[in-house]
Design an enzyme around this catalytic site. Structure first.
Site, mmCIF file in Angstrom:
data_model
loop_
_atom_site.group_PDB
_atom_site.id
_atom_site.type_symbol
_atom_site.label_atom_id
_atom_site.label_comp_id
_atom_site.label_asym_id
_atom_site.label_seq_id
_atom_site.Cartn_x
_atom_site.Cartn_y
_atom_site.Cartn_z
ATOM 1 N N ARG A 24 0.824 -1.206 0.000
ATOM 2 C CA ARG A 24 0.000 0.000 0.000
ATOM 3 C C ARG A 24 0.857 1.255 0.000
ATOM 4 O O ARG A 24 2.067 1.222 0.244
ATOM 5 C CB ARG A 24 -0.933 0.036 1.205
ATOM 6 C CG ARG A 24 -0.227 0.114 2.553
ATOM 7 C CD ARG A 24 -1.218 0.411 3.655
ATOM 8 N NE ARG A 24 -0.607 0.347 4.975
ATOM 9 C CZ ARG A 24 -1.082 0.975 6.036
ATOM 10 N NH1 ARG A 24 -2.162 1.715 5.931
ATOM 11 N NH2 ARG A 24 -0.494 0.866 7.215
ATOM 12 N N THR A 135 11.220 3.636 10.188
ATOM 13 C CA THR A 135 10.881 2.966 8.941
ATOM 14 C C THR A 135 11.275 3.821 7.746
ATOM 15 O O THR A 135 10.995 5.022 7.703
ATOM 16 C CB THR A 135 9.369 2.691 8.886
ATOM 17 O OG1 THR A 135 9.015 1.873 10.006
ATOM 18 C CG2 THR A 135 8.987 1.980 7.598
ATOM 19 N N LYS A 160 14.403 0.260 9.667
ATOM 20 C CA LYS A 160 13.580 -0.813 9.112
ATOM 21 C C LYS A 160 13.271 -0.456 7.665
ATOM 22 O O LYS A 160 12.518 0.489 7.390
ATOM 23 C CB LYS A 160 12.300 -0.966 9.921
ATOM 24 C CG LYS A 160 11.367 -2.058 9.412
ATOM 25 C CD LYS A 160 10.232 -2.257 10.399
ATOM 26 C CE LYS A 160 9.107 -3.047 9.807
ATOM 27 N NZ LYS A 160 8.013 -3.254 10.761
ATOM 28 N N LYS A 162 11.635 -0.963 4.100
ATOM 29 C CA LYS A 162 10.539 -1.596 3.394
ATOM 30 C C LYS A 162 11.049 -2.072 2.030
ATOM 31 O O LYS A 162 11.603 -1.291 1.248
ATOM 32 C CB LYS A 162 9.382 -0.608 3.208
ATOM 33 C CG LYS A 162 8.692 -0.227 4.503
ATOM 34 C CD LYS A 162 7.934 -1.395 5.113
ATOM 35 C CE LYS A 162 7.075 -0.944 6.281
ATOM 36 N NZ LYS A 162 6.316 -2.068 6.873
ATOM 37 N N ASP A 190 11.649 -5.483 5.965
ATOM 38 C CA ASP A 190 10.237 -5.863 6.015
ATOM 39 C C ASP A 190 9.719 -5.963 4.594
ATOM 40 O O ASP A 190 9.534 -4.952 3.908
ATOM 41 C CB ASP A 190 9.438 -4.825 6.806
ATOM 42 C CG ASP A 190 7.979 -5.245 6.987
ATOM 43 O OD1 ASP A 190 7.617 -6.351 6.540
ATOM 44 O OD2 ASP A 190 7.219 -4.472 7.592
ATOM 45 N N GLU A 218 11.416 -9.563 8.052
ATOM 46 C CA GLU A 218 10.039 -9.656 8.522
ATOM 47 C C GLU A 218 9.092 -10.024 7.380
ATOM 48 O O GLU A 218 9.143 -9.426 6.306
ATOM 49 C CB GLU A 218 9.651 -8.297 9.119
ATOM 50 C CG GLU A 218 8.286 -8.236 9.749
ATOM 51 C CD GLU A 218 8.023 -6.869 10.359
ATOM 52 O OE1 GLU A 218 6.842 -6.555 10.588
ATOM 53 O OE2 GLU A 218 8.993 -6.111 10.606
ATOM 54 N N ASP A 243 4.830 -11.519 10.887
ATOM 55 C CA ASP A 243 4.010 -10.348 11.189
ATOM 56 C C ASP A 243 2.577 -10.600 10.744
ATOM 57 O O ASP A 243 1.721 -10.969 11.534
ATOM 58 C CB ASP A 243 4.591 -9.102 10.519
ATOM 59 C CG ASP A 243 3.755 -7.853 10.777
ATOM 60 O OD1 ASP A 243 2.804 -7.902 11.577
ATOM 61 O OD2 ASP A 243 4.058 -6.805 10.181
ATOM 62 N N LYS A 267 1.057 -6.771 16.969
ATOM 63 C CA LYS A 267 0.454 -5.448 16.804
ATOM 64 C C LYS A 267 -0.934 -5.488 17.421
ATOM 65 O O LYS A 267 -1.699 -6.425 17.164
ATOM 66 C CB LYS A 267 0.373 -5.059 15.331
ATOM 67 C CG LYS A 267 1.740 -4.813 14.692
ATOM 68 C CD LYS A 267 1.624 -4.551 13.208
ATOM 69 C CE LYS A 267 3.004 -4.307 12.602
ATOM 70 N NZ LYS A 267 2.949 -4.271 11.121
ATOM 71 N N ASP A 320 8.887 -1.352 17.188
ATOM 72 C CA ASP A 320 8.786 -0.622 15.921
ATOM 73 C C ASP A 320 7.602 0.318 16.082
ATOM 74 O O ASP A 320 6.521 0.082 15.562
ATOM 75 C CB ASP A 320 8.580 -1.624 14.777
ATOM 76 C CG ASP A 320 8.355 -0.949 13.439
ATOM 77 O OD1 ASP A 320 8.929 0.125 13.208
ATOM 78 O OD2 ASP A 320 7.583 -1.498 12.613
ATOM 79 N N ASP A 322 7.485 3.834 15.601
ATOM 80 C CA ASP A 322 7.869 5.134 15.071
ATOM 81 C C ASP A 322 6.733 5.883 14.387
ATOM 82 O O ASP A 322 6.922 7.006 13.919
ATOM 83 C CB ASP A 322 9.017 4.970 14.065
ATOM 84 C CG ASP A 322 8.621 4.083 12.875
ATOM 85 O OD1 ASP A 322 7.702 3.255 13.028
ATOM 86 O OD2 ASP A 322 9.225 4.223 11.801
#
Length: 362
Positions: A24, A135, A160, A162, A190, A218, A243, A267, A320, A322
């Site tokens: 996304r 991130t 982290k 992406k 991730d 991840e 995750d 989460k 994580d 942030d």
């Protein structure tokens, strides 16, 4: 103390920069804020983001369940009956984890305020400070390099990245950033379900051969592909974190019994709140598996709740959290305090959230 009201608000906060992952892209954090009121005017705060592509929850679905069935079940109940309140929220609907999480964190906040204790101490009290990563959205290698160097200038020691969009370009992204930041900075990857199992093994083995020092990878494969996750874990040396494969305590048992991962990312928006997160962490600790506490694109209300949980438990060894630092402005008065990567937990009762600005009443 009886619960006397449950109110809902919308909150939209623009991001500093477009947030991009393999699944996304977003320019605004779209949140539903829950405020539960008790007798004597005490209030508890909760929050849930709209994350349809991950949890299936939209703002509309969160609002519908919370303002309808959950509100009906909770009004008039005693805040001291925490276990009962959890199961009332659970019984309101199947799944709908983000709505449940928002309401439940407001319940915990109200409960801790009633007993005049910070929530992290109520939950365990292991520490009062945390250190988060930052991130870096998936973009061109040069743009990600620029963002990584900016993060370092702000004091971050853990990044982290992406990835998961074009494996060859992913390799270039990672190499470019490692060269730019040097060997001492922690790099986490991730993939957000963006790779296939064999592709993930090929990429991770290349990273290992080049000694790029990846702390963990991840969710390299699709959420439902537990066998694929296990295949990746068994064919690389780098730790693998689950995750999107982890929502419930049942998912946790499946992952741990199959030996499908080395680490777990809890989460609140995936598991339905603090009560279920505590179950998952306890299971993980029993299996000798450490946990990271993560977040979606959230403002500081729900991230404060997550931080209190993370600070409470020794087995939650990484965070994580942030998300508030990605927002253009912070509408939340009170809660946790950020100083670069350092998160300080307030010693005031509950979550110590005093007010949220720019709310749109529903």
């Amino acid at each position: 103390m009886k619960i006397t009201d449950l109110k809902l608000y919308k909150l939209n906060v623009p991001l500093k920069k477009t947030f991009k992952t393999a699944v996304r892209s977003a320019d605004t954090a779209e949140e539903v804020i829950v405020i539960i009121e008790g007798e004597a005017g005490i209030r508890g705060f909760g929050e849930a983001p709209s994350t349809a592509v991950i949890t299936g929850d939209t703002a509309e679905s969160i609002i519908a369940l919370t303002s309808g069935k959950i509100r009906e079940l909770l009004l008039g109940e005693e805040i001291e009956n925490l276990e009962k309140l959890h199961y009332l929220i659970e019984a309101s609907a199947v799944n709908n984890y983000s709505a449940k999480a928002a309401v439940e964190m407001a319940v915990y906040d109200l409960y801790a305020r009633y007993y005049q204790i910070p929530l992290y101490r109520l939950l365990g009290g292991y520490s009062n400070q945390l250190y988060t990563d930052l991130t870096i959205s998936v973009n061109s290698p040069q743009e990600m390099k620029k963002d990584a160097l900016q993060a370092l200038s702000e004091g971050y020691k853990s990044l982290k990245l992406k990835v998961g969009k074009n494996s060859q370009l992913d390799l270039k992204r990672i190499r470019t950033i490692r060269e730019a930041v040097g060997p001492e900075v922690e790099i986490r990857l991730d993939a957000n379900q963006g790779w296939e199992a064999k592709e993930a093994v090929r990429i991770i083995r290349k990273l290992e051969a080049e000694n790029l020092g990846i702390e963990f990878v991840e969710q390299p494969v699709k959420a439902a592909d537990i066998r694929g996750l296990k295949f990746v874990r068994e064919n690389v040396l780098t730790p693998i974190m689950a995750d999107e494969s982890l929502f419930t305590a049942g998912d946790c048992i499946t992952l741990l019994e199959m030996g499908a991962c080395d680490l777990l990312n809890i989460k609140l928006m995936k598991c339905g709140g603090i009560y279920n997160a505590l179950k998952i962490n306890a299971l993980a600790e029993a299996y000798g598996v450490e946990v990271m506490l993560g977040s979606m694109l959230e403002a500081k209300v729900s991230v404060t709740a997550a931080a209190h949980l993370a600070a409470a438990k020794k087995n939650i060894s990484r965070v994580d959290l942030d998300a508030p630092e990605l927002l253009k402005n912070d509408p939340v008065q009170g809660g946790i305090n950020f100083s670069g990567p350092k998160i300080m937990i307030s010693e005031n009762p509950g979550l110590d959230i005093k007010k949220v600005d720019d709310l749109i009443e529903l």
